[in-house]
Design a protein around this motif. Structure first.
Motif, PDB file in Angstrom:
ATOM      1  N   ASP A 159     -39.630 -21.444  92.623  1.00 15.21           N
ATOM      2  CA  ASP A 159     -40.807 -20.600  92.825  1.00 15.21           C
ATOM      3  C   ASP A 159     -42.082 -21.420  92.997  1.00 15.21           C
ATOM      4  OD1 ASP A 159     -39.588 -18.085  92.833  1.00 15.21           O
ATOM      5  OD2 ASP A 159     -39.600 -17.952  90.648  1.00 15.21           O
ATOM      6  N   ALA A 160     -42.196 -22.501  92.248  1.00 16.42           N
ATOM      7  CA  ALA A 160     -43.417 -23.309  92.296  1.00 16.42           C
ATOM      8  C   ALA A 160     -43.613 -24.001  93.645  1.00 16.42           C
ATOM      9  CB  ALA A 160     -43.389 -24.355  91.186  1.00 16.42           C
ATOM     10  N   ARG A 161     -42.539 -24.149  94.420  1.00 13.50           N
ATOM     11  CA  ARG A 161     -42.624 -24.880  95.691  1.00 13.50           C
ATOM     12  C   ARG A 161     -42.505 -23.979  96.908  1.00 13.50           C
ATOM     13  NH1 ARG A 161     -38.592 -29.495  96.429  1.00 13.50           N
ATOM     14  NH2 ARG A 161     -40.119 -30.045  98.040  1.00 13.50           N
ATOM     15  N   LYS A 162     -42.266 -22.682  96.706  1.00 15.48           N
ATOM     16  CA  LYS A 162     -42.004 -21.784  97.846  1.00 15.48           C
ATOM     17  C   LYS A 162     -43.128 -21.803  98.867  1.00 15.48           C
ATOM     18  CE  LYS A 162     -41.202 -17.950  95.632  1.00 15.48           C
ATOM     19  NZ  LYS A 162     -40.806 -16.575  95.268  1.00 15.48           N
ATOM     20  N   ALA A 163     -44.353 -21.655  98.407  1.00 17.87           N
ATOM     21  CA  ALA A 163     -45.484 -21.579  99.329  1.00 17.87           C
ATOM     22  C   ALA A 163     -45.644 -22.882 100.102  1.00 17.87           C
ATOM     23  CB  ALA A 163     -46.762 -21.253  98.566  1.00 17.87           C
ATOM     24  N   GLN A 164     -45.540 -24.012  99.402  1.00 13.17           N
ATOM     25  CA  GLN A 164     -45.704 -25.320 100.045  1.00 13.17           C
ATOM     26  C   GLN A 164     -44.626 -25.550 101.105  1.00 13.17           C
ATOM     27  OE1 GLN A 164     -45.064 -28.552  97.363  1.00 13.17           O
ATOM     28  NE2 GLN A 164     -45.826 -30.126  98.774  1.00 13.17           N
ATOM     29  N   VAL A 165     -43.383 -25.243 100.761  1.00 14.93           N
ATOM     30  CA  VAL A 165     -42.269 -25.438 101.702  1.00 14.93           C
ATOM     31  C   VAL A 165     -42.426 -24.533 102.916  1.00 14.93           C
ATOM     32  CG1 VAL A 165     -39.781 -25.079 102.003  1.00 14.93           C
ATOM     33  CG2 VAL A 165     -40.646 -26.291  99.991  1.00 14.93           C
ATOM     34  N   THR A 166     -42.849 -23.290 102.692  1.00 14.18           N
ATOM     35  CA  THR A 166     -43.031 -22.360 103.811  1.00 14.18           C
ATOM     36  C   THR A 166     -44.110 -22.851 104.766  1.00 14.18           C
ATOM     37  OG1 THR A 166     -42.364 -20.505 102.403  1.00 14.18           O
ATOM     38  CG2 THR A 166     -43.513 -19.972 104.441  1.00 14.18           C
ATOM     39  N   VAL A 167     -45.238 -23.298 104.226  1.00 14.77           N
ATOM     40  CA  VAL A 167     -46.324 -23.798 105.071  1.00 14.77           C
ATOM     41  C   VAL A 167     -45.863 -24.985 105.904  1.00 14.77           C
ATOM     42  CG1 VAL A 167     -48.568 -24.964 105.031  1.00 14.77           C
ATOM     43  CG2 VAL A 167     -48.181 -22.939 103.611  1.00 14.77           C
ATOM     44  N   ALA A 168     -45.125 -25.902 105.287  1.00  8.25           N
ATOM     45  CA  ALA A 168     -44.640 -27.076 106.018  1.00  8.25           C
ATOM     46  C   ALA A 168     -43.646 -26.680 107.111  1.00  8.25           C
ATOM     47  CB  ALA A 168     -43.992 -28.058 105.043  1.00  8.25           C
ATOM     48  N   ALA A 169     -42.767 -25.746 106.793  1.00  5.78           N
ATOM     49  CA  ALA A 169     -41.777 -25.299 107.787  1.00  5.78           C
ATOM     50  C   ALA A 169     -42.445 -24.572 108.944  1.00  5.78           C
ATOM     51  CB  ALA A 169     -40.742 -24.394 107.124  1.00  5.78           C
ATOM     52  N   LEU A 202     -41.267 -16.159 109.160  1.00  6.65           N
ATOM     53  CA  LEU A 202     -41.026 -17.042 108.029  1.00  6.65           C
ATOM     54  C   LEU A 202     -41.913 -16.605 106.870  1.00  6.65           C
ATOM     55  CD1 LEU A 202     -39.787 -18.795 110.340  1.00  6.65           C
ATOM     56  CD2 LEU A 202     -40.677 -20.806 109.150  1.00  6.65           C
ATOM     57  N   ARG A 203     -41.307 -16.484 105.677  1.00  5.98           N
ATOM     58  CA  ARG A 203     -42.082 -16.076 104.505  1.00  5.98           C
ATOM     59  C   ARG A 203     -41.346 -16.482 103.235  1.00  5.98           C
ATOM     60  NH1 ARG A 203     -40.141 -11.360 102.073  1.00  5.98           N
ATOM     61  NH2 ARG A 203     -42.175 -10.741 101.267  1.00  5.98           N
ATOM     62  N   PRO A 204     -42.094 -16.735 102.159  1.00  7.32           N
ATOM     63  CA  PRO A 204     -41.444 -16.932 100.863  1.00  7.32           C
ATOM     64  C   PRO A 204     -41.049 -15.573 100.284  1.00  7.32           C
ATOM     65  CG  PRO A 204     -43.819 -17.119 100.630  1.00  7.32           C
ATOM     66  CD  PRO A 204     -43.550 -16.927 102.099  1.00  7.32           C
ATOM     67  N   SER A 205     -39.906 -15.509  99.643  1.00 10.23           N
ATOM     68  CA  SER A 205     -39.486 -14.261  99.010  1.00 10.23           C
ATOM     69  C   SER A 205     -40.467 -13.884  97.914  1.00 10.23           C
ATOM     70  CB  SER A 205     -38.085 -14.414  98.416  1.00 10.23           C
ATOM     71  OG  SER A 205     -37.750 -13.300  97.620  1.00 10.23           O
TER      72      SER A 205
END
Length: 239
Positions: A159-169, A202-205
């Motif tokens: 959960d702590a990395r979802k936003a960061q990973v989504t932005v990079a992807a 693309l989105r974080p759950s």
């Protein structure tokens, strides 16, 4: 188990249609006489094509198929997209005084005269009304629709990395799609409308430790190619 039994009974009993409800019957899945369970956007498109009036609004979350957009716009209506989930849908219904609403992959359909509340038996009654008015079977109504295909992929991410990973992807995918992008929508995540009647989201759950990609296209191969591109981008972002 219960849906499987309903499919078998509909197929083997010579019925006009079958319907499955959940425990409180706000959800419904429609079944053709041959046992095929219809996708929600197929059902929603039939409702839009036969019940929506020009200039009326139809509310649905951003992951609805292009098939629903086809149905709404063919009637001169306006498709209003919102964030995924029932609370955002309900809010948007009130904001634009929507005539209809639905949620993809949830079996939920709402109509203004019923307060756009989701009610499975009411949706079945509306479908029977369309069949009676047109003199067409459910299978015939489905056969009149163009084909759209969807694909989805989910990648486990803390959960702590979802936003960061989504932005990079998103940055990776945007660069690869390039001139194919016709329009970008950020209502919920990043959704690109692409050439050839395709889209990719693309989105974080919002409820699970996952990042997700949804796609929609005129062939299954095209839809899966878009989610494969997204999976690779998510994995690159994770590494």
């Amino acid at each position: 188990e219960n849906c499987g039994e309903a499919i078998a009974r509909t197929r083997d009993g010579g019925y006009t249609l079958g319907a499955c409800f959940d425990g409180d019957a706000d959800r419904v899945k429609f079944i053709l006489p041959n046992g095929t369970m219809l996708g929600d956007d197929v059902v929603a498109a039939i409702f839009a094509l036969h019940l929506l009036q020009p200039d009326e609004s139809y509310v649905t979350p951003v992951n609805a198929s292009g098939l629903l957009r086809f149905g709404v716009e063919s009637r001169g209506g306006r498709l209003v997209e919102c964030r995924i989930g029932q609370p955002p849908t309900d809010t948007k219904v009130r904001e634009c005084s929507a005539a209809m609403a639905s949620e993809s992959n949830a079996g939920k359909f709402g109509f203004a005269e019923f307060g756009c509340c989701y009610d499975g038996p009411y949706a079945v009654a509306k479908m029977l009304g369309i069949m009676a008015t047109t003199g067409k079977t459910l299978a015939e109504l489905v056969s009149e629709l163009p084909l759209f295909f969807q694909a989805e992929v989910g990648i486990a991410v803390d959960d702590a990395r979802k936003a960061q990973v989504t932005v990079a992807a998103i940055a990776v995918v945007r660069a690869q799609l390039g001139s194919e992008i016709e329009r970008t929508d950020t209502t919920d995540g990043t959704k690109w409308f692409l050439s050839g009647q395709r889209w990719l989201l693309l989105r974080p759950s919002g409820t699970e430790p996952l990042v997700r990609a949804y796609s929609d296209a005129r062939s299954q191969q095209e839809a899966e190619a878009l989610t494969a591109l997204s999976r690779a981008a998510f994995e690159q972002a994770l590494s």
